[in-house]
Design an enzyme around this catalytic site. Structure first.
Site, PDB file in Angstrom:
ATOM      1  N   CYS A   2      25.501 -48.679 -42.768  1.00 24.47           N
ATOM      2  CA  CYS A   2      26.908 -48.754 -43.154  1.00 24.47           C
ATOM      3  C   CYS A   2      27.188 -47.738 -44.256  1.00 24.47           C
ATOM      4  O   CYS A   2      26.391 -47.552 -45.170  1.00 24.47           O
ATOM      5  CB  CYS A   2      27.338 -50.122 -43.653  1.00 24.47           C
ATOM      6  SG  CYS A   2      27.052 -51.431 -42.472  1.00 24.47           S
ATOM      7  N   ARG A  27      25.070 -43.173 -41.223  1.00 22.13           N
ATOM      8  CA  ARG A  27      24.607 -44.484 -41.695  1.00 22.13           C
ATOM      9  C   ARG A  27      24.989 -45.613 -40.736  1.00 22.13           C
ATOM     10  O   ARG A  27      24.614 -46.765 -40.935  1.00 22.13           O
ATOM     11  CB  ARG A  27      25.205 -44.794 -43.070  1.00 22.13           C
ATOM     12  CG  ARG A  27      24.880 -43.748 -44.112  1.00 22.13           C
ATOM     13  CD  ARG A  27      25.526 -44.103 -45.422  1.00 22.13           C
ATOM     14  NE  ARG A  27      24.916 -45.273 -45.995  1.00 22.13           N
ATOM     15  CZ  ARG A  27      23.864 -45.257 -46.802  1.00 22.13           C
ATOM     16  NH1 ARG A  27      23.319 -44.115 -47.143  1.00 22.13           N
ATOM     17  NH2 ARG A  27      23.367 -46.364 -47.271  1.00 22.13           N
ATOM     18  N   TRP A  71      27.241 -50.320 -39.259  1.00 24.93           N
ATOM     19  CA  TRP A  71      26.080 -50.538 -38.398  1.00 24.93           C
ATOM     20  C   TRP A  71      25.913 -52.054 -38.355  1.00 24.93           C
ATOM     21  O   TRP A  71      25.581 -52.687 -39.356  1.00 24.93           O
ATOM     22  CB  TRP A  71      24.843 -49.869 -38.993  1.00 24.93           C
ATOM     23  CG  TRP A  71      23.636 -50.005 -38.123  1.00 24.93           C
ATOM     24  CD1 TRP A  71      23.310 -49.260 -37.035  1.00 24.93           C
ATOM     25  CD2 TRP A  71      22.570 -50.961 -38.279  1.00 24.93           C
ATOM     26  NE1 TRP A  71      22.123 -49.684 -36.502  1.00 24.93           N
ATOM     27  CE2 TRP A  71      21.650 -50.727 -37.238  1.00 24.93           C
ATOM     28  CE3 TRP A  71      22.318 -51.988 -39.190  1.00 24.93           C
ATOM     29  CZ2 TRP A  71      20.490 -51.474 -37.093  1.00 24.93           C
ATOM     30  CZ3 TRP A  71      21.155 -52.733 -39.036  1.00 24.93           C
ATOM     31  CH2 TRP A  71      20.255 -52.465 -37.989  1.00 24.93           C
ATOM     32  N   ASN A  95      28.042 -53.017 -47.768  1.00 23.07           N
ATOM     33  CA  ASN A  95      26.812 -52.580 -47.105  1.00 23.07           C
ATOM     34  C   ASN A  95      25.702 -53.485 -47.599  1.00 23.07           C
ATOM     35  O   ASN A  95      25.523 -53.623 -48.812  1.00 23.07           O
ATOM     36  CB  ASN A  95      26.530 -51.116 -47.480  1.00 23.07           C
ATOM     37  CG  ASN A  95      25.166 -50.655 -47.019  1.00 23.07           C
ATOM     38  OD1 ASN A  95      24.607 -51.195 -46.071  1.00 23.07           O
ATOM     39  ND2 ASN A  95      24.613 -49.670 -47.693  1.00 23.07           N
ATOM     40  N   GLY A  96      24.975 -54.113 -46.680  1.00 22.06           N
ATOM     41  CA  GLY A  96      23.890 -55.009 -47.075  1.00 22.06           C
ATOM     42  C   GLY A  96      23.920 -56.265 -46.219  1.00 22.06           C
ATOM     43  O   GLY A  96      24.594 -56.293 -45.178  1.00 22.06           O
ATOM     44  N   GLU A 461       4.350 -40.830 -32.492  1.00 22.45           N
ATOM     45  CA  GLU A 461       5.588 -40.200 -32.946  1.00 22.45           C
ATOM     46  C   GLU A 461       6.366 -39.616 -31.752  1.00 22.45           C
ATOM     47  O   GLU A 461       7.587 -39.734 -31.675  1.00 22.45           O
ATOM     48  CB  GLU A 461       5.264 -39.120 -33.991  1.00 22.45           C
ATOM     49  CG  GLU A 461       6.448 -38.323 -34.503  1.00 22.45           C
ATOM     50  CD  GLU A 461       7.578 -39.164 -35.104  1.00 22.45           C
ATOM     51  OE1 GLU A 461       7.413 -40.373 -35.309  1.00 22.45           O
ATOM     52  OE2 GLU A 461       8.655 -38.584 -35.324  1.00 22.45           O
ATOM     53  N   LYS A 465      10.151 -40.781 -30.765  1.00 25.25           N
ATOM     54  CA  LYS A 465      11.240 -39.809 -30.643  1.00 25.25           C
ATOM     55  C   LYS A 465      11.904 -39.935 -29.279  1.00 25.25           C
ATOM     56  O   LYS A 465      13.123 -39.956 -29.163  1.00 25.25           O
ATOM     57  CB  LYS A 465      10.651 -38.412 -30.833  1.00 25.25           C
ATOM     58  CG  LYS A 465      11.433 -37.437 -31.583  1.00 25.25           C
ATOM     59  CD  LYS A 465      11.409 -37.510 -33.084  1.00 25.25           C
ATOM     60  CE  LYS A 465      11.626 -38.861 -33.693  1.00 25.25           C
ATOM     61  NZ  LYS A 465      11.325 -38.932 -35.086  1.00 25.25           N
ATOM     62  N   GLU A 468      13.923 -43.250 -28.868  1.00 28.94           N
ATOM     63  CA  GLU A 468      15.045 -43.319 -29.806  1.00 28.94           C
ATOM     64  C   GLU A 468      16.272 -42.545 -29.316  1.00 28.94           C
ATOM     65  O   GLU A 468      17.404 -43.013 -29.471  1.00 28.94           O
ATOM     66  CB  GLU A 468      14.545 -42.738 -31.131  1.00 28.94           C
ATOM     67  CG  GLU A 468      15.525 -42.691 -32.250  1.00 28.94           C
ATOM     68  CD  GLU A 468      14.879 -42.152 -33.542  1.00 28.94           C
ATOM     69  OE1 GLU A 468      13.869 -41.416 -33.462  1.00 28.94           O
ATOM     70  OE2 GLU A 468      15.392 -42.459 -34.611  1.00 28.94           O
ATOM     71  N   HIS A 484      -7.446 -51.336 -20.873  1.00 31.57           N
ATOM     72  CA  HIS A 484      -7.579 -52.748 -21.227  1.00 31.57           C
ATOM     73  C   HIS A 484      -6.304 -53.536 -20.941  1.00 31.57           C
ATOM     74  O   HIS A 484      -6.012 -54.523 -21.616  1.00 31.57           O
ATOM     75  CB  HIS A 484      -7.998 -52.889 -22.696  1.00 31.57           C
ATOM     76  CG  HIS A 484      -9.351 -52.314 -22.961  1.00 31.57           C
ATOM     77  ND1 HIS A 484     -10.508 -52.881 -22.495  1.00 31.57           N
ATOM     78  CD2 HIS A 484      -9.725 -51.172 -23.595  1.00 31.57           C
ATOM     79  CE1 HIS A 484     -11.544 -52.137 -22.846  1.00 31.57           C
ATOM     80  NE2 HIS A 484     -11.089 -51.086 -23.504  1.00 31.57           N
ATOM     81  N   LYS A 583      20.728 -43.592 -39.735  1.00 27.84           N
ATOM     82  CA  LYS A 583      19.732 -42.740 -40.388  1.00 27.84           C
ATOM     83  C   LYS A 583      19.008 -43.472 -41.511  1.00 27.84           C
ATOM     84  O   LYS A 583      17.807 -43.329 -41.673  1.00 27.84           O
ATOM     85  CB  LYS A 583      20.440 -41.500 -40.939  1.00 27.84           C
ATOM     86  CG  LYS A 583      19.532 -40.501 -41.637  1.00 27.84           C
ATOM     87  CD  LYS A 583      18.737 -39.738 -40.629  1.00 27.84           C
ATOM     88  CE  LYS A 583      17.796 -38.737 -41.256  1.00 27.84           C
ATOM     89  NZ  LYS A 583      16.690 -38.400 -40.325  1.00 27.84           N
TER      90      LYS A 583
HETATM   91  O1  M6R Z   1      14.197 -42.751 -44.571  1.00 28.51           O
HETATM   92  P1  M6R Z   1      12.882 -43.285 -44.059  1.00 28.51           P
HETATM   93  O2  M6R Z   1      11.869 -42.217 -43.843  1.00 28.51           O
HETATM   94  O3  M6R Z   1      12.341 -44.368 -44.929  1.00 28.51           O
HETATM   95  O4  M6R Z   1      13.213 -43.905 -42.658  1.00 28.51           O
HETATM   96  C1  M6R Z   1      12.237 -44.596 -41.938  1.00 28.51           C
HETATM   97  C2  M6R Z   1      12.649 -44.820 -40.506  1.00 28.51           C
HETATM   98  O5  M6R Z   1      13.824 -45.577 -40.462  1.00 28.51           O
HETATM   99  C3  M6R Z   1      12.877 -43.504 -39.776  1.00 28.51           C
HETATM  100  O6  M6R Z   1      11.761 -42.686 -39.826  1.00 28.51           O
HETATM  101  C4  M6R Z   1      13.230 -43.778 -38.296  1.00 28.51           C
HETATM  102  O7  M6R Z   1      12.136 -44.315 -37.643  1.00 28.51           O
HETATM  103  C5  M6R Z   1      13.690 -42.487 -37.641  1.00 28.51           C
HETATM  104  N1  M6R Z   1      14.978 -42.691 -37.042  1.00 28.51           N
HETATM  105  C6  M6R Z   1      12.781 -41.979 -36.576  1.00 28.51           C
HETATM  106  O8  M6R Z   1      13.235 -40.800 -36.024  1.00 28.51           O
END
Ligand code: M6R
Length: 588
Positions: A2, A27, A71, A95-96, A461, A465, A468, A484, A583
């Site tokens: 947010c 956000r 969000w 926000n929270g 990773e 990616k 996501e 397994h 983000k």
């Molecule tokens: O700001 P941060 O690095 O603490 O964020 C952690 C995760 O939320 C962040 O890496 C998230 O997994 C990304 N969207 C991945 O691309």
């Protein structure tokens, strides 16, 4: 999560709020709204969807207002759940998460009050209204004393020319310009106005009128220090690229130059001393940052023989972790605002750990609690999918591994780390080859990424990616573990990406390649060993430069990032703003 913005000044508030919200959309972007006061009356416009849906609100008249891009946590993304929430003469953006929402709502209902949304936030407007007796600041203070959970708040009242802000465990900054003042979740929303910026700390309040006054939790007025920031850095543009994600990937070679650290130089003497003494490292992080911790674990344990635990921050914070004398805890967070990472870092500190923060945001909450801040200097990352910050984090952590090795009387490896910088350029060029792989992934039911050791970390990773930003189900797997159980899921519709850069287990990962090929899967290979590229089991491959094996994720992740990006756009998605995500994850 947010984004909040507030404005009090001489301009029409609505366009200022909308401009700020657009900058904060990273956000959250489920719904958005603004409230503006004109002639002592609140005017509110809220919409489901992106901030652009609100543009008709530009014409609202009034010189003070608040805005929000959401969000969703409590309640679906909808117009009625969008902020601001209004009760009687009070409007609130939040926000929270309010954890005692249920009890508080019951209390309000007992007074005959009805709720218009499913959100936890609406109850804040009710409480402020209940405590309001002509002084908005003290009403907000009384209301926040009742809240459990986290909040950044901006509050308007029809009888008051100004905004009251409050913060607990959710970021909020205040900007003071010439004849105008601002509130925002972060600097990016207000940087273009060239204002002096101050960060609220937990328990503090700000009263924004013609100027700003800050207060502690007892409403005693306090003075605050300005934050130093680079306005240009805070207002990034795509520089001709179609998406921020693509631009940020292209920046990786330049970014990495700023991520190599020599911890033996004067500025890091104290930290070098900590490295000398430590016998145990814990890395706490979430998401991509967690994966960079895993990459670092392989390098640190191999080069320094110091045990490294990599902990998901949301687990660590509730597991009563064992922190010994001289435990070094490294919190890794691009934003420095991730709620779980912050809570885990605070817990580690309270148990006596030395806390180092690896973060990309110099003025973040994480930097304020760390004993030592190690900035990744990657520049602002706008795309929700982390790319350049990941590469920067691992190169920084490799530098730390080199220093730790030296501190323990072993061989450092800064030369090999510096050598990576040139190789990244070549690997980047090879990335374009994955565009040819895209058609095989478009309609896949699921995708697997396989690797061992450091290649397993890259696979995790690559998988994160892909899922996501393409919404394709995918999993990163330790290659030896596949048989397994998970092999049952592999058939001819399953693209498998194998990462092979570790000589000692290259043939072992190839065994897994044989196994999936035998079940009809198409295998796509990322490797630095040319001989595997021509194997009949391999449908297509990308050859990346060889490097010191411990550091190979810096290179192997590049084609994985590119694959996710190209599949995402081929599926018609916006990789910068994937659905349901934001983000900066500032809630639990
Ligand atoms: O700001 P941060 O690095 O603490 O964020 C952690 C995760 O939320 C962040 O890496 C998230 O997994 C990304 N969207 C991945 O691309």
């Amino acid at each position: 999560m947010c984004g909040i913005v507030g404005y009090v000044g001489t301009k029409n508030a609505a366009p200022v709020l909308l401009g700020g919200l657009e900058k904060l959309e990273y956000r959250g972007y489920d719904s958005a709204g603004i409230a503006v006061i004109n002639d002592g009356k609140l005017n509110v416009v809220r919409r489901k969807g992106r901030v652009s849906e609100l543009f008709s609100a530009k014409e609202l008249k009034g010189n003070s207002g608040i805005g929000h891009t959401r969000w969703a946590t409590h309640g679906a993304p909808s117009e009625s759940n969008a902020h601001p929430h209004v009760y009687k003469n009070i409007a609130v953006v939040h926000n929270g998460i309010i954890e005692n929402e249920f009890e508080l709502k019951e209390e309000c209902r007992a007074r005959g009050e009805a709720f218009a949304s499913e959100t936890d936030s609406e109850v804040i407007a009710h409480l402020i209204s209940f405590y309001y007796e002509g002084n908005l600041l003290s009403a907000v203070q009384s209301a926040t004393r009742r809240l459990k959970g986290s909040y950044a708040l901006a509050v308007l009242c029809e009888e008051f020319h100004g905004i009251v802000c409050a913060r607990k465990a959710s970021p909020l900054v205040v900007g003071i310009g010439q004849g105008e003042v601002f509130a925002a979740s972060d600097i990016s929303a207000i940087a273009a106005a060239g204002v002096d910026v101050y960060a609220l700390e937990d328990g503090e309040f700000a009263l924004l009128t013609d100027t700003v006054h800050f207060f502690d939790c007892n409403l005693t007025q306090i003075r605050k220090e300005k934050i130093e920031y680079d306005a240009e850095e805070e207002t990034p543009d795509k520089k001709g690229y179609r998406h921020f994600m693509r631009k940020e990937m292209a920046e990786i070679p330049e970014v990495l130059k700023k991520s190599v650290y020599d911890f033996t130089v004067e500025a890091y003497r104290e930290f070098y001393g900590v490295l000398k003494d430590t016998g145990q490292i814990q890395i706490i992080a979430c998401g991509t940052a967690y994966h960079s911790g895993l990459c670092a674990k392989y390098a640190i344990e191999s080069l320094c023989r110091v045990p490294v635990e990599v902990c998901i921050a949301s687990e660590y914070r509730y597991l009563n972790p064992i922190v010994r004398a001289h435990t070094l805890v490294i919190a890794v967070s691009q934003s420095g605002e991730t709620a779980d990472t912050l809570a885990a870092a605070e817990l580690a500190k309270s148990k006596g750990a030395y806390l180092a923060a690896v973060t990309n945001v110099a003025y973040s909450s994480l930097t304020r609690i760390a004993d030592c801040v190690l900035p990744t200097n990657a520049g602002r990352e706008v795309a929700v999918a982390a790319t350049k910050s990941f590469n920067a984090q691992i190169v920084l952590l490799y530098s730390l591994a080199s220093a730790l090795a030296q501190a323990k009387g072993r061989q450092g490896c800064l030369t090999e780390i510096t050598a990576l910088l040139e190789k990244v350029k070549c690997a980047e060029e090879a990335c374009e080859e994955v565009r040819g792989w895209v058609p095989h992934f478009l309609g896949a039911r699921s995708v697997f990424f396989l690797g061992r050791g450091a290649d397993y970390a890259s696979s995790l990773e690559g998988s994160l990616k892909l899922k996501e930003i393409t919404y394709l189900p995918s999993e990163g797997y330790a290659a030896g573990e596949l048989k397994h159980g998970t092999l049952a899921l592999v058939d001819s519709s399953t693209p498998v990406v194998a990462v092979i850069t570790q000589r000692a287990c290259a043939d072992k990962t190839m065994n897994a390649v044989h196994e999936v090929y035998a079940r009809g899967a198409k295998v796509f290979l990322i490797t630095c060993f040319e001989e595997y590229c021509t194997r009949k089991e391999v449908s297509a491959s990308v050859l990346i430069p060889a490097c010191k094996e411990e550091f190979s994720p810096v290179l192997s992740v590049l084609p994985l990032q590119a694959l996710a990006y190209y599949v995402s756009i081929a599926r018609g998605n916006n990789p910068d703003k994937p659905r349901n995500l934001a983000k900066s994850v500032t809630v639990e």
